[in-house]
Scaffold this active site. Sequence first.
Site, short mmCIF file in Angstrom:
data_model
loop_
_atom_site.label_atom_id
_atom_site.label_comp_id
_atom_site.label_asym_id
_atom_site.label_seq_id
_atom_site.Cartn_x
_atom_site.Cartn_y
_atom_site.Cartn_z
N HIS A 46 -36.44 35.07 -37.78
CA HIS A 46 -36.54 36.49 -37.38
C HIS A 46 -35.14 37.08 -37.20
CE1 HIS A 46 -38.95 39.72 -35.15
NE2 HIS A 46 -37.70 40.16 -35.21
N HIS A 48 -32.92 40.64 -38.74
CA HIS A 48 -32.94 41.86 -39.56
C HIS A 48 -31.65 41.96 -40.35
CE1 HIS A 48 -36.53 43.71 -37.62
NE2 HIS A 48 -36.18 42.86 -36.66
N ASP A 50 -30.36 44.48 -41.82
CA ASP A 50 -29.57 45.67 -41.46
C ASP A 50 -29.11 45.64 -40.01
OD1 ASP A 50 -32.22 45.86 -40.79
OD2 ASP A 50 -32.47 47.96 -41.33
N GLY A 215 -41.37 48.29 -35.41
CA GLY A 215 -41.33 49.63 -34.83
C GLY A 215 -42.09 49.76 -33.53
N HIS A 244 -44.28 42.35 -35.68
CA HIS A 244 -43.64 42.53 -34.37
C HIS A 244 -44.74 42.95 -33.38
CE1 HIS A 244 -39.78 42.83 -36.51
NE2 HIS A 244 -39.16 42.85 -35.35
N GLU A 247 -43.46 42.44 -28.02
CA GLU A 247 -42.04 42.41 -27.65
C GLU A 247 -41.88 43.23 -26.37
OE1 GLU A 247 -39.37 44.14 -30.52
OE2 GLU A 247 -37.59 43.37 -29.50
N HIS A 268 -41.70 37.96 -31.70
CA HIS A 268 -41.52 37.97 -30.24
C HIS A 268 -42.78 37.42 -29.54
CE1 HIS A 268 -37.69 40.15 -30.57
NE2 HIS A 268 -38.29 40.82 -31.53
N ASP A 326 -32.36 38.11 -34.18
CA ASP A 326 -32.91 39.47 -34.30
C ASP A 326 -31.91 40.44 -34.93
OD1 ASP A 326 -35.05 41.17 -34.14
OD2 ASP A 326 -34.91 41.54 -31.99
N ASP A 327 -30.92 40.90 -34.16
CA ASP A 327 -29.92 41.87 -34.66
C ASP A 327 -28.52 41.46 -34.20
OD1 ASP A 327 -31.65 44.18 -35.78
OD2 ASP A 327 -32.52 43.79 -33.82
ZN LIG Z 1 -37.11 42.17 -34.85
#
Ligand SMILES: [Zn+2]
Length: 390
Positions: A46, A48, A50, A215, A244, A247, A268, A326-327
């Site tokens: 998991h 992203h 971007d 989202g 998702h 979360e 999550h 994640d990010d």
């Molecule tokens: Zn995510």
Amino acid sequence: MLIMVRRAASGLGSPALCSVRISKLSAMAQSSPEQQVFNKPKVELHVHLDGAIRVQTILDVARRRGISLPATTAQQMKERIILQEPETLTGFLEKFDEYMHVVAGDREAIQRIAYEFVEDKAKEGVVYVEARYSPHLLSNCKVEPIPWNQKEGNLCPDEVVRLVNKGLSEGERAFQIKARSILCCMRHMPSWSQEVVELCKKYQNEGVVGIDLAGDESLNCEANPDHRKAYEEAVRCGIHRTVHAGEVGPASVVREAVEVLKAERVGHGYGTLGDPDLYRELLAQDMHFEVCPFSSKLTGACNPDFTKHPVITFMRDKANYSLNTDDPLIFNSTLNLDYFLAHKHMGFTEEEFKRLNIKSAKSCFLPEKEKNELLSRLYEAYGMIESTPF
Ligand SMILES: [Zn+2]
């Protein structure tokens, strides 16, 4: 990623929780050798694409394209992009506004991001990674609305997928790890979902292994049937599915993901613990939870006290879960930081790290033969015989 949706903050955000320690931890992510608590091959499911871009790449692309940014050095840019403490929804979203317009719509940038992503993961000891992204959010044509206030161009979602596939596969060859992708539907854009599943089908044999829904979790599928239709098509065509859910949302979102969207994994899933019956059902099914410890603190999804993190319950119950970043751009983190936090604050042992990575490999979206090759690689690196029952 918590949310990628244009929506006024309406009480969804968590209170900004003060923590000086977070920025220290985050800064340590890049350098501290003691963070190497599990210096063995890992699987990440998991993350992203971007949300995993190098800051320097954003600066380089902006310069080449003549896009002016409010910061000129990597350090200044980092200060704008990186979350230092748990944020509200609005604050989290603003981070994407800082740089997405730079890379979206640019062929060279998108391919480069994918390639560098593989290099960064290889450095973290990841041997198999599934990177996810919304092709629409990187496009500037055949997408309605055109995201990030871009002018209309000629890069459509289909070509974005080809560019990412190319960057990932070049990265695979250069850095000797395996990288696949998952295409994201966005909860606030149900009109994109049919094309997302069509792209999954089209590129099923060229690196795309699954579909995701990301989202605002308050936008359920009853109100937005296009997501359900896209997932039904995914089931029909053998496209793997994650969602998702749970979360920041409640257990009901997780239940919908599993029962309506037929998710094989839950992104999550912390909210599952709010419904003991559902949790028992998912444990019995060996449902996989894609846990992102550091992310869940900075997005306000979980109690900022790591010793109270839901993954501790998952660990104690021998649940099926992975640890993920994640990010990492926005959290200034690496996968090693998540492992470090799990070890230092949650009582994770080397044995548990091995177990969760084996479970992650078993829950990945690779075809069976490649999955078995990945498992063999892990068993060998972990000094385990293949018959070890997990
Ligand atoms: Zn995510």
